[in-house]
Design an enzyme around this catalytic site. Sequence first.
Site, short mmCIF file in Angstrom:
data_model
loop_
_atom_site.label_atom_id
_atom_site.label_comp_id
_atom_site.label_asym_id
_atom_site.label_seq_id
_atom_site.Cartn_x
_atom_site.Cartn_y
_atom_site.Cartn_z
N THR D 44 3.40 4.04 -0.93
CA THR D 44 3.15 4.24 -2.36
C THR D 44 3.03 2.90 -3.08
O THR D 44 2.21 2.74 -3.99
CB THR D 44 4.31 5.05 -2.97
N HIS D 47 -0.40 1.60 -2.72
CA HIS D 47 -1.32 2.26 -3.66
C HIS D 47 -1.22 1.60 -5.04
O HIS D 47 -2.23 1.34 -5.69
CB HIS D 47 -0.98 3.75 -3.81
#
Lengths: 350, 350, 350, 350
Positions: D44, D47
């Site tokens: 994450t 990202h």
Amino acid sequence: MADTMLAVVKPEPRSGVEIRDVRVPAFGPGDVLVKVKVASICGTDLHIYNWDQWAQRRIRPPLIPGHEFCGHVAAVGKDVTTVKEGDFVSAEMHVACGKCLQCRTGQAHICQNVKIIGVDADGAFAEYVRIPESNIWKIDPSIPADYASVLDPLGNAVHTVLAGEIAACTVAIVGCGPIGLFCIAVARACGATQIFALEPNAHRRKLAEKMKADFALDPTRDDVKSIVMEATGGVGVDVVLEMSGKTPGIRMGFNVLRLGGRVSLLGIPSKPVELNVADDLIFKGATVQGINGRIMYKTWYQMQALLKSGKLDLHPVITDRLAMKDFNKGMELLTSGEASKVLLYPNGVK
Amino acid sequence: MADTMLAVVKPEPRSGVEIRDVRVPAFGPGDVLVKVKVASICGTDLHIYNWDQWAQRRIRPPLIPGHEFCGHVAAVGKDVTTVKEGDFVSAEMHVACGKCLQCRTGQAHICQNVKIIGVDADGAFAEYVRIPESNIWKIDPSIPADYASVLDPLGNAVHTVLAGEIAACTVAIVGCGPIGLFCIAVARACGATQIFALEPNAHRRKLAEKMKADFALDPTRDDVKSIVMEATGGVGVDVVLEMSGKTPGIRMGFNVLRLGGRVSLLGIPSKPVELNVADDLIFKGATVQGINGRIMYKTWYQMQALLKSGKLDLHPVITDRLAMKDFNKGMELLTSGEASKVLLYPNGVK
Amino acid sequence: MADTMLAVVKPEPRSGVEIRDVRVPAFGPGDVLVKVKVASICGTDLHIYNWDQWAQRRIRPPLIPGHEFCGHVAAVGKDVTTVKEGDFVSAEMHVACGKCLQCRTGQAHICQNVKIIGVDADGAFAEYVRIPESNIWKIDPSIPADYASVLDPLGNAVHTVLAGEIAACTVAIVGCGPIGLFCIAVARACGATQIFALEPNAHRRKLAEKMKADFALDPTRDDVKSIVMEATGGVGVDVVLEMSGKTPGIRMGFNVLRLGGRVSLLGIPSKPVELNVADDLIFKGATVQGINGRIMYKTWYQMQALLKSGKLDLHPVITDRLAMKDFNKGMELLTSGEASKVLLYPNGVK
Amino acid sequence: MADTMLAVVKPEPRSGVEIRDVRVPAFGPGDVLVKVKVASICGTDLHIYNWDQWAQRRIRPPLIPGHEFCGHVAAVGKDVTTVKEGDFVSAEMHVACGKCLQCRTGQAHICQNVKIIGVDADGAFAEYVRIPESNIWKIDPSIPADYASVLDPLGNAVHTVLAGEIAACTVAIVGCGPIGLFCIAVARACGATQIFALEPNAHRRKLAEKMKADFALDPTRDDVKSIVMEATGGVGVDVVLEMSGKTPGIRMGFNVLRLGGRVSLLGIPSKPVELNVADDLIFKGATVQGINGRIMYKTWYQMQALLKSGKLDLHPVITDRLAMKDFNKGMELLTSGEASKVLLYPNGVK
């Protein structure tokens, strides 16, 4: 709001209560003050009234008892966000600590440090009761106040019935006090296909019939085992819901249970119970569950859904309505064995 | 194949056995005749040997006892398709009727009409044993014969351990006979994180240590409750596996169980047990399971998978190996309390 | 018994059927010969009739189709013990091998080697049908013949509804063919509190209303998502039962599912389905179940219990009754979309 | 405590981060301020760093990312009772609302209104992080700091593995990023008997071998279906744990699943996935679960128990250790595909 209110008070460690004016409870930033509309009497309240051994060990007077009720929010603490003045509510009276293993793993109903409002703190036999916001349950307006006042014991029934498979099951309900009677309604609504209500008291048996038990049997007279076996094709029942807390009742439950069946125990025996563990439990491949309170708050959602959809007819269980000041009359009624659920109205029966 | 074979026979309703030649069993079109390689002795065989009250009620001599074994298929009936001569096999000795409610709903292990080979029909303490094809279990060749001979009690352990959550759980195992000892291995292999073995017999306690129990406690001397509570942060164990069938053991199990825990009962009490149902079961929100046999055949698949992957070290449990003709010696060893699993070899120990 | 009988026959690999006399089936020692009283038509029979791609791959003519029926035992093989001539019966038409992992672990409904009578072997659109004893289901005499002829699809509904929690749940049923309609009745009987039936066909929607769905919505016109969300307090439904086998239906189901809900899929899509796995399944914490046949034989016991107790009113689903010789008329009715369950009577409608 | 601290900051809506001094977070009466000892990088975070479409929709800069960490309590708000200064802790970074249906029924991990610290509020890539007391997890001192910093992804693995039966099961793990690798360790510790790790990246496959997967297969080269089928006796795996979030991985998972098996999906696909719902899900009788976060707080108890008992060897997964100021280096390592878990030390690697 006045400063004082009518309340039922256990003033000292002895039997009986006083009905008198007390101060309206103060409340903190996370609390909700509820104006009680209807309260109902539980067997626990009778223990407290009679000041029996259990009460002597557990209760610290002065105490306002009462843990079944509904009412409207009269005031809220400054941190409260989920309800507002005027909302129609009831409450889960088991206040869990939120910090023990059980609380942190979805089992707050068996919290290690639970406090019960109406047992360990002032309860609902009064015009007002203070409840922490976390425990408030907002009631769908379609649910009548009578029913809303008995969500605590109805929740016991919902918890017990739904603690395992019930749809398409045959069920023996042992003991037809209010929770046993509620179990009949809940089991029927959830697909139980044959319900055997076992109860020695004739008045309660009559109520079991009104609740539409398929069989209302007197275990002191009827040959329960034969009747159950014949009606179930010689198999026995799939599910036993034990509500009596009596040794003969518990044994009878195991006795009519089928191989591989479920026994859910809610009725609390006052002394140890001798069980035929080999034949009744092990060889039977039985599953036995101790049931406590209501699952917080899954049981409440289930109960509300069932009530809202009109699937539960509870009227026969509510046998008496009294003004709260006539609390002693309620005790008499319950002691007589001729009452089931007795409702109390702080501001007079409506 | 010879016409006769060596067998352990209970010839008449009295204590003891005869070891003598009998006819090799005939077998029908759906049967499998197995040449026994290793058989092992169960506590049940000791009951039969001693001709105690249970045996007197259940056993109809003459009978060849023995229900734990492995061997090779010697011959098959004409309808048998799943095994052939030479295959290495064991068997589920509970022969279910296949037609009762329990059999038709995946609970054949609690069949209403079960017959047990070695109890109700001639068993495996012989050179040959006859088994219906449905009950034959083909053994993966990677599994050693010693282990293959104890699949029946190992299956009891697997059934009990896996009857509920076990991964990441703390476990008390009450009673360390062979099944209790097997439970230690199975629970460890399946993720139990702390194992408390409770056993008054010093020899068995030593074996519990060899099986790598985290604690091997003597309930007659150690303060089990305090030790368990301290080791579990004051919570109690998640799971109790009751293998003793003794009242103090069962009570101790409930005593160390955490709120919301599971008690699985396999040990069979010889008389009724007085339980504190209120405190130990209801207020605890406990789940109690009666465990019987092995799930047919899920337990067998699980057991085979665990053995094949090398996750179970069972060596400490197998304490003695005898020629089958020395069966009486086996009885002595078990009676002494100094043996755990005793293996019998029809054709001599190898 | 005559040597020949009337039957609906798929004679060759092409569309249509012949209705003609054929030999009454021979039966083996473990078989039961049943005289068909009522048979009912399934969508599968329409596939076979129309000789679509699925039928071309699966069916090996000549074949007598038909897998939903009831009748009386006309004769039994010599090994049959559980039924006798004259007994009123139906049957589970999935004949499981009994030997694969699934069969041996209580999942015979997903047997690796299943054969379906009426698909892989001659079925019930005839005066007589042969069934292995293991698959015969004896019908309680209190159950009417019309209902007894639809136990196969009713069992699909019971299996699907009871594959997870249903009591006190809100439910969306996607697709209101006969099984979807049965699901309404079963879900209601088992405690579902709000039932949303989704179906574009007006005739079927009307039947959904007769079955007492709380909402009968047309997904091509109604704003299903908004209606469901409003009625469920913005939460979505607890359970989706997917009976349509269509991509838009499946997606709509996921779309109205609440966080943490269950989707049970029974309708079989004819091609791959594109799903929003991230949002609809993973972030939703959904559980999705593929549902197949009926659990052998738990579903049958459940179904019988529900029917026997009078909890299921199935009348609206049975829309048409024909003599079996008018089978082609039945195909027309089903193709028109104006029929639901069509019953066939080998000996004329009674 | 200084007023300012080093932090990794996403200052504006564009790719990259700044590493600079910011103010130490203020904290309220119910908050805990933790001095970060080790933080670890999640996909994450990559990202967020790369500012991809997901990040553009979800992240509102400025933000300090980071949601995997451990550290010591630096200060507590006045209402905090369960931890004190100096305690070694980590935290569940999903902050649930506590008031929605899911939160009130034990499913807080799929709260309708969840906020994630490190995504929706400042996180742990800094010297200090503020956490509400309810979300703090006190770490047993026997657990090493490296492991304590990866409890978030390890908890994902524990949640996924224990979402259904695992003991005595065969398992395919699709995708061997850190969570997939952790799954190998957890599944082994909890009794999985054969583990097939499927991963195209050679570095990750090597780690899968170090984690003791029984098979580490390259789905782009190996004939996975044949290998799995052969190793499982033609049956397929009992359990599929999908960690890749890729369409081919998901399909491969269903492809090797046995009839009646479980698929637990944790890897999040970035676009819709076309599935063969008929063959892979319905006819298979499969159960598919969407898995999200960690069960609050059951997963945490399980994880702690497994770690404390020494059942998990996670060392191979931790491939790199960097000073937090070298965060960009961590991004490079992860992008290269040659790193698995990268740990960051605010005060330098120790």
